[in-house]
Design an enzyme around this catalytic site. Sequence first.
Site: not given
Length: 1049
Positions: A116, A189
Amino acid sequence: MLRSYLHLGRHRTPAFRQPLGRLLRPTASILQYAQSRTLASVSSLESLPEVGDQLHGFTVQEKKQVPELHLTAIRLRHDKTHADYLHIAREDKNNVFGIGFKTNPPDATGVPHILEHTTLCGSEKYPIRDPFFKMLPRSLSNFMNAFTSSDHTMYPFATTNQQDFQNLLSVYLDATMHPLLKEEDFRQEGWRLGPEDPRAIQTQEGNLKPEDILFKGVVYNEMKGQMSDANYLYWIRFQESIFPAINNSGGDPQHITDLTHKQLVEFSKKNYNPSNAKIITYGDMPLADHLKQVGGVLNDFSKGAVDTTVKLPIELRGPINVTVPGPIDTFVSEDRQFKTSTSWYMGDITDTVETFSAGILSSLLLDGYGSPMYKALIESGLGSSFTPNTGLDTSGKIPIFSIGVTGVSEEQAPRVKEEIQRVLQETLQRGFNDEKVQGFLHQLELALRHKTANFGLGVIQKTFTSWFNGSDPMKELAWNEVINAFKSRYEKGGYLEALMQKYLINDNCLTFTMVGTPSFNKELDDKEMARKEKKFEQLTQQHGSVEKAVTELAKAELQLLEVQEKAQHADLSCLPSLRVEDISRQKEHKPVRESKVEGTDIVWREAPTNGLTYFQAVNAFADLPDDLRLLLPLFNDAIMRLGTPTRTMEQWEDLIKLKTGGVSTSNFHTTSPTEMGKYTEGLQFSGFALDKNVPDMLEILTALVTETDFTSPSAPAMIQELLRLTTNGALDAVAGTGHRYALNAAAAGLSRSFWAQEQTSGLAQLQATANLLRDAETSPERLAELIEKLRLIQSFAISKTSGLRVRLVCEPASSTQNESVLQRWVTGLPKVPSPTSQPQRFDLSTPSKKAFYDLPYKVYYSGLALPTVPFTHSSSATLSVLSQLLTHNYLHPEIREKGGAYGAGASNGPVKGLFAFTSYRDPNPANTLKVFKNSGVFARDRAWSDREINEAKLGIFQGLDAPVSVDEEGSRYFLNGITHEMDQRWREQVLDVTAKDVNEVAQTFLVDGTRRSVCLLGEKKDWAESEGWEVRKLSMNPNGSNIPSGDAA
């Protein structure tokens, strides 16, 4: 509670929200559908395509009008890929888009969550780094986000601007359908090994050692912070026990470091395709335009694999017991560190009527102080508060009903299940009071009338949750059909009791217990160190020596740093953007009128409210004694708990549900828009009801405030119970919004106004409550003194004095009737002034203050506060522009991208006169504070481009022009005294800000400003004491805190 699902996502810089409510638990969580003004043509059947019609590659499958919600739903299917599409046409200018994918996690590495994040880091059409965050200041969206749920991932946004909708739709579709998923984005991330501060590598000249290497990554640090929240930890460990088929989608830090970039890419290819997607659009924009744009992207794909697997929990064919370790809660007695719950299954969510009925049953058993489970488990003293999983969870195909409590002793833990089963049996035999059921149905009627600004987002979230688990979204929207079916079954008698008998009167259940363990946090640290050593050993073998392994990690870190720094100067011309010129210079005017009733000032906002009246009253106290200020939150809790001589609280709760949409009391604190340091504080009272029930609403509020019986024999025990409710889980409340608590604590060192606010809603309030509980449990005399002070507050809480003001929002036709009601109400109020004390002189001699709260978190939260100017000052608007510029151009890349924090940003509180820096779930606070410190020089010296200035202005107008719910209209003037003319002037000042203005305010306030205060929350390290921090603790231990709770100096 009808708990949705856990949201883990890429949020904007965490907003400064109001203090966590001191509520027992959420009330019946039935989705609040709001009505629009009229059944307009946009949602009529005639203006929309018919079943079988084909538009832009889609075929209409089903069409349904839902009059009670004033909407029409159209379900379509994409011909080529079979992507599901639901359009909800409604006369609502706040249009919403969402695309979701089924993403059953294969393990606990957090691959759906990390995907995501990386999905939004660049795409084929928008190959720049992180277009999601780059779009934030290029849009007027009032909502942009992405969420990872337990078994699906969704990407929603909301905006009122049609061009903006098309821009964001283009970015979202390309991101989800054509993501780049670069390895450097995965490392940033997700996770990586590297030195804490990559910029220090060059200066260390080969002195980098293995101990300087640590795990990094935005999601990794986010989930370390999430796991520091004991409520989340309990919930996720419970889910893993009852639902092992669904792995931890957010990711467990112990397993995140097993995920590879290759696995991430493969998971994306498998799950992110149109055939596995569900798409929803909502609002008043044309469906055909949406289909043309969406179809243009989907047509590039062929039909792909679809994950139709709906995971199920374990079978319960008898009692199952699971016990796991957890962290110690320092706000709870050492001998009450058990949390335990028992769970049953309740049917299938595809049966919408039975699931709705189960929600009503859950509310009857759990909601309110008068509920049977509250009385048996909390009022009895068995536990302190409900466990996080308590209520009805409908996020999976099988609804799970759980009841449990925290703060239980080891000896009493087995009794919890016994008490639950005893109450279920007694309730079954006694049956349910019809008045209680009618109260819940009345709440539904008011929910249908209540006009909210975020209705579309609520619909999309709830629809995705059930749709991905096999429920029919068209049936979910048919609200009246569900309610009428429930009423039909209920009216036959015994329906809810039969539901209990069917699902709950058996021993097919799971009892889940978490035991607070002193060594828990150290064991986590040891496991992380062992994982790091194992990874490093593998790297050493790969590269031949420790030195080469360290060198390669440093090299990789510098390469990532180079990519990050290049991205700060990238050409963003490929991204779409609105223009500042598109923003109206005129603020929408929602006029209010003023009157006096019996000498009391009344502010009226007349608007379409669907027959509801919204009431708000404030009673301001001048120079309130410090010891009474600390007790205002407890007083608000008490009058909603203790009952009166004529009614128990259970009876009051039933009456509130039957006559109102809810009533509440709270403390308020507002600052002057024209004068720094000037503030108003006191109590506020609010509620809403059908026009015909306004007299009852006011009578209920007044009785609760003025007649609550503090002298009853049960009052002392109930006061202690309320104190336990607040202290239990206080550390978890702080962990959820740690940046806000840190900022409030920092600001408290700047003025008496901020100090006073910290006393009622910050860390000082939490510690004061813990101190009160300790004293109440150990000294009957102290408890008696406390009750006397609460009675003193009651005597002046709501009175006909100069501090009383009222705001009403209602239909114009209801104003005359409401004015008569108000006149009778004000006339009947007592006239008792509040006590005063001489305010202590606030110490301004220390230019900089540093507070460090030693808390058991694995990441840090920081807040740095600087005083600025009042709202009406000419620099106020420029400071808001400066905050946007720093957030997007300096703090985000330096602290989140390079530093690995989950969030960081600057904000200007124009009404408070406060400029703030915060970081959230931050692994490297020392570096963060350096970045904060350098922000002034950065902003002063930068030659800000027109694009950057314009994007900062757009960012401000996202909030400034966001839709407002009707009940909030007029509140800004009422509470803060901000007139339409003041707002208009500030709006024009924002639009007229120049780069030179920004440079100048950066010099004046950030560089030259000498008064500032900073606060850190997290685990104390050696550097805290060596660098001049005042170290504080939050604890039940009387010697565990040195927080100044009653001394303004």
